[in-house]
Design an enzyme around this catalytic site. Structure first.
Site, mmCIF file in Angstrom:
data_model
loop_
_atom_site.group_PDB
_atom_site.id
_atom_site.type_symbol
_atom_site.label_atom_id
_atom_site.label_comp_id
_atom_site.label_asym_id
_atom_site.label_seq_id
_atom_site.Cartn_x
_atom_site.Cartn_y
_atom_site.Cartn_z
ATOM 1 N N LYS A 140 42.623 49.453 35.479
ATOM 2 C CA LYS A 140 43.183 47.959 34.970
ATOM 3 C C LYS A 140 43.743 48.010 33.905
ATOM 4 C CE LYS A 140 43.029 42.862 36.101
ATOM 5 N NZ LYS A 140 42.248 41.858 36.582
ATOM 6 N N SER A 186 44.214 38.817 40.149
ATOM 7 C CA SER A 186 44.856 39.664 39.217
ATOM 8 C C SER A 186 44.975 41.277 39.309
ATOM 9 C CB SER A 186 44.707 39.182 37.875
ATOM 10 O OG SER A 186 43.256 39.397 37.514
ATOM 11 N N SER A 206 39.494 37.916 40.748
ATOM 12 C CA SER A 206 40.681 39.100 40.553
ATOM 13 C C SER A 206 40.071 40.356 40.960
ATOM 14 C CB SER A 206 40.773 38.825 38.838
ATOM 15 O OG SER A 206 41.671 38.064 38.650
#
Lengths: 485, 94
Positions: free
Chosen positions: A78, A153, A177
């Site tokens: 990420k 997210s 997330s």
């Protein structure tokens, strides 16, 4: 079966026997990324040269017999986790050109293991969002149906795992997330106990909540990746020095005698019927395999969203004060005095959701409102933690939905922040309490979108979560379904 | 409305955000919606409840006082938008 379709454990076996090379796997994935990334918007940055170099090094290592579970395995990371000399944008214009001069601890660990890094995945700006629509490169698309969100997210990481644009991925979870995109994409995602995995090198959003965790194709891979990245780190002052069990060796121990709590506040009106049915069938399956089912109550659950959306933005407004155009990141060119350099830089660099949360947090912490908002929320947080302590005195795990609905359509909620926040209803409470949770795919909606089940555990009891998730995965008809690409 | 527009402007100034008029209007309206929702916390009796700042009770994290390597100056300053030797450059302050 193509190489990119395999799991970590499958590839590890083949690498160990030298039937394949890490470079073969890496090339297979880079080709796949080339074909699909333009459609799905999974990666912000792809690093093919670095990946090939790491793959060759891994192959040399395997050649000398030094192989560990992640050696030669291509991973996606990420874009809020720092990799040295690789852009780390956090999905934000303000960090578009930021290149970290150091590796996050999790990256250092995986580098030592000989893992391969394919690139950095798309995310909601600074991890603020539930749909990966708040990214400066645009939304990630759900591989099951491209009109739908991937969740967020960590939507880029979840999509990369789902559509086999990596073997496994790292995400971060502040209020859901990792778990929510894993559920929306049909893969496994685990948020560890606060303090189990080092956050050194993770760009801060809400420091009392943020955790790094694995997103993987199956529970076995989740155990392998978690085992690698967890552990004490003196560079993270919130890291906890605790002994960690061997997740893999205990993976198949089953759930005989497991006490499964069913919190009534998580089965409420407004939740999608198919989601409830999926979770109920998972609970029934655990029951039929020897678990004892117990009804419990977490009475402060209805205050979770209000509590979380005061605490997280407050911490964010403080953490994001560092983006001032002085030491790194964007600087507005349109100014000639310091004050307007700050205000213009931030207005040009941040997207609307980040600005909204900074405003909300600034308000909640400001003179005259601190007691009514931040302090009040911090007190309710204590009550929520007490709820969990009570529940865990009666059971080992809690089983709940991950999200009230399967993935929603791109654009559906983006103009209505409160509605978007409310979709986090089932994931924020355990984040506030700091307990570990896993999302495991268990069903499909009638319109073909995955539905996950959330299992929450007591502090540092990731092993029980993994064991229960492993049982569920084996009894699900759909847990190994992959989107038609 | 909890927050009138002037207060929205004040918060934006505290947060060092130069908003356009449209943004200010929209964000202030949205903040009010969210804050109205948060009113529900007032239903909870929190008298005598200690606030939680961290879910786990972490005391001071100390380590041995041993000198370790750190970033070189060039590395630490590598992302600076404007610099002069070892200094970050900013617009004139006084």
């Amino acid at each position: 079966m193509e190489l990119f379709e395999h799991t970590i454990s499958q590839l590890h076996e083949q690498l160990k026997k030298r039937q394949i090379s890490s470079l073969d796997i890496t090339e297979s994935l880079l080709k796949r990324i080339d074909q699909l990334d333009g459609i799905l918007h999974t990666y912000i940055t792809i690093t093919p040269e670095g990946a090939r170099k790491q793959a060759k090094e891994a192959d040399q290592r395997v050649g000398t017999g030094q192989i560990s579970p992640l050696t030669g395995i291509p991973l996606a990371v990420k874009d809020n986790i720092s990799i040295v000399n690789t852009p780390t944008t956090c999905g934000s214009r303000i960090l578009k050109n930021y290149i970290p001069p150091y590796d996050a601890t999790v990256i250092q660990i995986l580098r030592k293991e000989g893992a391969v890094f394919l690139g950095k995945t798309n995310m909601d700006e600074f991890a603020m969002g539930s749909s990966t629509e708040n990214s400066f490169i645009g939304p990630t698309r759900n591989p099951w149906n491209r009109d739908y969100v991937a969740g967020g997210s960590s939507g880029g990481s979840a999509t990369a795992v789902t559509a086999s644009l990596c073997i496994a991925a790292l995400g971060s979870d502040t209020g859901g997330s990792i778990r929510q995109p894993a559920s929306h994409c049909g893969v496994v995602g685990l948020k560890p106990t606060y303090g189990l995995v080092s956050r050194f090198g993770l760009v801060a959003f809400a420091s009392s909540l943020d955790q790094i965790g694995p997103i993987t194709k199956d529970v076995r891979d989740c155990a392998m990746l978690l085992q690698a990245i967890c552990g004490f780190d003196q560079h993270d002052s919130t890291s906890i020095n605790t002994s960690v069990p061997h997740y893999m060796a205990n993976l198949n121990k089953g759930i005989k005698g497991l006490k499964v709590g069913i919190p009534k506040e998580y089965f409420i009106e407004g939740t999608d019927k198919e989601v409830i049915e999926t979770v109920e069938s998972a609970i029934a399956s655990l029951g039929s395999q020897g678990a004892e089912l117990i009804h419990v109550s977490l009475p402060h659950t209805e205050y979770a969203i209000a509590t979380y959306y005061i605490i997280a933005p407050s911490e964010a407004s403080s953490n994001l004060a560092r983006y001032d155009g002085v030491r790194y990141g964007l600087r507005s060119e349109d100014t000639d005095d310091l004050e307007s350099m700050y205000t213009m830089t931030r207005a040009q660099g941040f997207g609307p959701e980040v600005m909204r949360r900074i405003m909300l947090g600034t308000y909640a912490l400001s003179k005259g409102y601190y007691d009514a908002f931040f302090k009040k929320a911090s007190q309710v947080r204590t009550l929520m933690i007490n709820d969990f302590r009570q529940a865990f005195s009666k059971c080992h795990v809690l089983v709940t939905p991950v999200a009230p609905t399967p993935a929603f359509k791109i654009g559906e909620k983006i103009d209505d922040p409160l509605t978007m926040y409310l979709s986090d209803i089932f994931t924020v409470s355990p984040s506030l309490a700091g307990i570990p949770c896993i999302s495991v795919p268990y069903g499909m909606s009638s319109n073909g979108l995955p539905i996950g089940v959330q299992i929450m555990g007591n502090y540092f009891d990731e092993l029980t979560l993994i064991q229960a998730a492993n049982v569920l995965e084996k009894t699900s008809d759909t847990s190994h379904h992959r989107p038609p690409f | 409305m909890k927050i009138p527009l002037q207060e929205g402007e004040y918060i934006a100034r505290l947060a060092r955000l130069k908003l356009t008029e449209d943004e200010l209007l929209l964000f202030t309206k949205q903040l009010n919606t969210v804050l109205d929702y948060m009113e529900k916390l007032n239903k909870v009796d929190t008298s005598g409840i200690k606030p939680t700042s961290h879910a786990l009770h972490i005391k001071n994290a100390l380590r041995e006082d041993i000198v370790e390597g750190s970033l070189k100056k060039e590395e630490a300053m590598g992302n600076a938008p404007q610099k002069d030797g070892n200094f970050f450059l900013v617009p004139k302050v006084i």
